[in-house]
Write a protein that holds these residues in place. Sequence first.
Motif: not given
Lengths: 295, 193
Positions: A232, A235-236, A277, B158, B161, B165, B167
Amino acid sequence: MKYAYYPGCSLETSAMEYDVSCRRSLERLGAELADIPGWTCCGASAVEPVSRLLTFALPARNLALAERETAGLDLLVPCSACYLNHLRVGRECAADRALPGRINEALSVEGLHYAGKTRVRHLLDVLSADVGAEAVAAAVRRPLEGLTVAPYYGCQALRPYPLFDDPEHPRSMTPLIEALGATVLPWDLGGHCCGASLMATKKEAALVSVAAILAGAEGADAIVTVCPMCQMNLEAYQREALKAGGHGNPVSVLYLTQLLGLAFGLSEESVLLHKNLAVTGALTDKLRACAAAEA
Amino acid sequence: MKNATLPPLTFLREPGAAPDPAGLAEVQDIVRACMQCGTCTASCPNAHAMDLTPRRMWRMLLFGLFEEVFQSRTFWLCSACYTCTLRCPRGLPLTAAMAALKRLAAAGDDAANRKKALFYQEFMRNVEKNGRVQETGLMFHYFLAMRDPLLPLEYTPLGLKLLRKGKLHFGGGGQRGALAPLFGKVREMEARP
């Protein structure tokens, strides 16, 4: 090869691609997983700053369930924070003779008992020690020729208990990645902290670490991880970290098990690559070239 | 969505008390054998953001300079990478000492420190309620507890994003309430003198 399986909370939600690719690639390797009924959170890295007893009681609850429900099996844990929390219970009980009694007094409220019989194993330990690079190579259907991979180990799979790798110069992923036909990027940031939960509490500090790791991975088509927290953070927060660090390029970040699955011939959908991501076009082009070479 | 019915998650002592003397003595005992070599500082990936170096902080603890230590941000910057613990030539569990300082600071009377502990407190509150941590709900409650209108904005990209996805998950998983008895018991045990 059969293991009790503790996915941990992240693998049920934000890291579902780790869970799915872990189960599917292990199946290809002939490893069987038994879920522990009723498992609960191990407390991650948040429990120790809150309660010392709970730090041991939470993972001990899962270990007690494993002793009862999946007796005799090693506990396979893909998340490094969950791995360390469960591993630490036995280590601390050996050092502090009052601790087992306190843990069991707490667990008695549910009629559970922790005896310390389950061996706790990180996924990477199982892959490198039990499965081995040879068996991994034998399962490859689609060699990842031309792909350069930076293995990222993070912290808690390696430290403070160096059980299956060198905690200063980790290399357990090298033979596994080479078995897939890919090339390993020589770098020395594989065990450098990603900032972990500082990303929530002291973001500026964590971004410095992520920026350093991303800069070090220059030349790699992908960084592979074995922990949902590392994944996380890398990537994020990649765009923010690149901006803060001032240099480095976007790079794909995958779980090791996704890379295994792809080399074993699983489709991108099957390893949930669309859930990641940070996946660059350059990586998917190379992956598709590998797939085309197979066909 | 309010957690008002749950007791405070400060396990050590009543909120508002000064740092627990027994707890302070325990941390001092952890670092008693420190020989001030500075390997911890040189190994720390977050030392650049700390006001006291870890080496200096251990010495100050042994000198009893508790107020200065609890006013520093050093121990809050530990990301539990365990490099210092691994490398300490005295074999001291320094990462555990950092966590113990976070616990003591959270239970002390300093409002700024109590706020810095909120992420961990909200995390464990979420675990207590849901059995398995629900990341989306955790961040939501953390933002509420921090009372900082700008903080959520830092995490909005975030959030979007993760939303795209699929999530983000609201609501509990299958183990809601499963940990209530264990939390209750641990709270009772740690409240004993």
